[in-house]
Design a protein around this motif. Structure first.
Motif, mmCIF file in Angstrom:
data_model
loop_
_atom_site.group_PDB
_atom_site.id
_atom_site.type_symbol
_atom_site.label_atom_id
_atom_site.label_comp_id
_atom_site.label_asym_id
_atom_site.label_seq_id
_atom_site.Cartn_x
_atom_site.Cartn_y
_atom_site.Cartn_z
ATOM 1 N N PHE A 173 -11.265 -0.708 11.240
ATOM 2 C CA PHE A 173 -10.632 0.271 10.067
ATOM 3 C C PHE A 173 -9.223 -0.170 9.475
ATOM 4 N N VAL A 174 -8.510 -0.786 10.591
ATOM 5 C CA VAL A 174 -7.300 -1.262 10.071
ATOM 6 C C VAL A 174 -7.416 -2.640 9.250
ATOM 7 N N VAL A 175 -8.319 -3.430 9.849
ATOM 8 C CA VAL A 175 -8.475 -4.785 8.934
ATOM 9 C C VAL A 175 -9.025 -4.479 7.479
ATOM 10 N N MET A 176 -9.762 -3.281 7.508
ATOM 11 C CA MET A 176 -10.374 -2.998 5.969
ATOM 12 C C MET A 176 -9.406 -2.709 5.388
ATOM 13 N N LEU A 177 -8.183 -1.666 5.670
ATOM 14 C CA LEU A 177 -7.125 -1.184 5.167
ATOM 15 C C LEU A 177 -6.244 -2.459 4.613
ATOM 16 N N LEU A 178 -6.026 -3.236 5.448
ATOM 17 C CA LEU A 178 -5.230 -4.346 5.061
ATOM 18 C C LEU A 178 -5.811 -5.162 4.275
ATOM 19 N N ALA A 179 -7.283 -5.316 4.287
ATOM 20 C CA ALA A 179 -7.778 -6.348 3.257
ATOM 21 C C ALA A 179 -7.914 -5.588 1.855
ATOM 22 N N THR A 180 -8.049 -4.200 1.804
ATOM 23 C CA THR A 180 -7.974 -3.435 0.459
ATOM 24 C C THR A 180 -6.211 -3.889 -0.175
ATOM 25 N N ILE A 181 -5.321 -3.480 0.821
ATOM 26 C CA ILE A 181 -4.002 -3.704 0.407
ATOM 27 C C ILE A 181 -3.610 -5.020 -0.052
ATOM 28 N N ALA A 182 -4.107 -6.175 0.590
ATOM 29 C CA ALA A 182 -4.031 -7.489 0.097
ATOM 30 C C ALA A 182 -4.571 -7.842 -1.140
ATOM 31 N N PHE A 183 -5.820 -7.171 -1.449
ATOM 32 C CA PHE A 183 -6.553 -7.170 -2.639
ATOM 33 C C PHE A 183 -5.475 -6.817 -3.875
ATOM 34 N N PHE A 184 -5.088 -5.543 -3.599
ATOM 35 C CA PHE A 184 -4.276 -5.123 -4.827
ATOM 36 C C PHE A 184 -2.837 -5.704 -4.978
#
Length: 448
Positions: free
Chosen positions: A322-333
């Motif tokens: 879950f944390v990596v998914m959030l980090l990946a989403t933030i990195a994309f934006f």
């Protein structure tokens, strides 16, 4: 050695390790079901589906129940249930390695490969040390937990019954199973300080993962020495617990069926703490889950899908995922081309694995909800709650488990099984790597 045994062993050696482990778990579930059908396990005969569902719930350390553990099981039946919970939570290969080590027998490369898959590891190194950490954690936590819980149960039920209640709840809590020897769960001890400290401590330790525990014991309090996985898991857990506790308190503070039953503010916060912690993995309840507001039930579904730590007794997609998914989403934006956390980069393969795990998990939950909605009458939220609880191996229910038909029970059994051992079989397919022979020109796909 008989020819039949030799052929079976040879065929077993050709199977992928995740498939072998999944087969072992299925075998244990059926053995447990047969044990529950024995006349000394229950005071009155139960159906095969009752026995199979109970065994599957125990082996997958879920806690959903179609029979009353207190009244529909004898002491022998409860002992069988405890053994299944311990084997399912500890992991079959981990238990086998512990037995081999205790007997002084060598552990071969094949057993180490199976153990690596059972513990969701990528390397064969340090597996022996990890198994020793698991043994110490299990014995220490369950032993201390039982002693402390005995202070509550022995004065009320007498010495031997109180000791048994303490042992059962300690094993169930550390393995995040959620089974209780009381029909109403732990609602009778909703404001008891010992129960509200010991039970959550057990399933928090059991739910953060053996790798994290090993890392903490090895490096003590040196945060910088912790691995990236440990840092992500501890950080995610430290954020989710207060958020879930406060959210439950805000949503349920004036609910006459839950928190409003208590007059004092500290009692309501104590219950909020317990339910905020137990929802992601353990499945114990100190309030009537069926009396929750719909908004709280929806929050519980999200927490159950997240689950606990990797290589733990918990289910869900796991906190680190879950944390990596959030980090990946933030990195994309942020238009970042490289994902990093705590001074370490996270590779593209790991991000793709996170996305695959999340997508497959959501598809599985959606299919489960669809099948039960199409074949059962009931509130959509109750069905969704039941499926999410099964996938997260949590065990909380809004009272819908008793409404399941035989087909519905099979669906929930399959979801519990995949929620517990799915990452093992899924990891086999994710680990299958094929080098492309042809490199194609990049194309553009319009997303969002």
């Amino acid at each position: 050695m008989t020819p039949l045994f030799t052929r079976a062993r040879r065929r077993l050696s050709r199977m992928p390790p995740p498939l072998v482990l999944a087969t072992l778990y299925i075998s244990l579930i059926f053995i447990g079901a047969l044990a529950f059908l024995l006349p000394f396990s229950t005071p009155r005969p139960i159906s095969f589906t009752d026995a199979l569902f109970t065994s599957a719930s125990a082996v997958t350390v879920t806690g959903l129940a179609v029979i009353d553990t207190q009244h529909d099981m004898t002491l022998a039946g409860q002992m069988i249930l405890t053994v299944l919970i311990q084997l399912g939570g500890l992991g079959l290969m981990t238990f086998a390695v512990l037995i081999l080590s205790a007997l002084g027998l060598p552990i071969g490369i094949t057993q180490r490969v199976y153990l690596r898959e059972d513990l969701n590891q990528t390397s064969l190194r340090q597996l022996g040390e990890l198994v020793r950490v698991i043994l110490k954690a299990v014995l220490l936590c369950e032993g201390v937990g039982a002693l402390l819980l005995a202070l509550v149960f022995v004065p009320e039920y007498g010495f031997w019954p109180g000791v048994w209640h303490a042992i059962f709840h300690s094993v169930s809590a550390f393995n995040n199973a959620g089974f209780s020897t009381f029909s109403e769960g732990l609602t009778g001890w909703a404001t008891d300080p010992v129960v509200n400290l010991v039970i959550p401590a057990l399933f928090i330790i059991g739910g953060i993962g053996y790798v994290v525990i090993s890392d903490i014991l090895r490096h003590r309090r040196r945060w910088r020495a912790y691995s990236l996985h440990t840092k992500l898991t501890l950080t995610g857990t430290a954020i989710l617990i207060p958020w879930a506790t406060l959210s439950f308190a805000v949503l349920e503070w004036n609910n006459p069926d839950t928190l409003a039953l208590q007059d004092a503010a500290w009692e309501r916060m104590l219950i909020s703490w317990f339910q905020g912690v137990t929802t992601r993995t353990a499945g114990f309840n100190t309030v009537d889950v069926g009396g929750l507001h719909d908004s709280t039930a929806l929050m519980f579904i999200s927490l159950m899908l997240i689950g606990g730590g990797s290589t733990s007794t918990a289910g869900g997609i796991k906190v680190s995922t879950f944390v990596v998914m959030l980090l990946a989403t933030i990195a994309f934006f942020r238009r970042q081309t490289q994902l990093s956390a705590f001074g370490r980069s996270i590779g593209l393969v790991q991000v793709l694995k996170v996305m695959a795990l999340t997508a497959i998990s959501l598809i599985l939950v959606f299919v489960g909800v669809f099948l039960l909605t199409a074949t059962h009458d009931g509130h959509f939220l109750d069905i969704s709650f039941e499926v999410a609880s099964a996938f997260g191996t949590v065990g909380l229910s809004r009272g819908y488990t008793a409404e399941l038909t035989d087909f519905g029970r099979m669906v929930i059994i399959a979801i519990m099984f995949l929620g517990r051992v799915g990452p093992l079989t899924l990891g086999f397919f994710l680990a299958t790597q094929m080098t492309p022979r042809v490199k194609y020109p990049e194309g553009q796909v319009h997303l969002g």
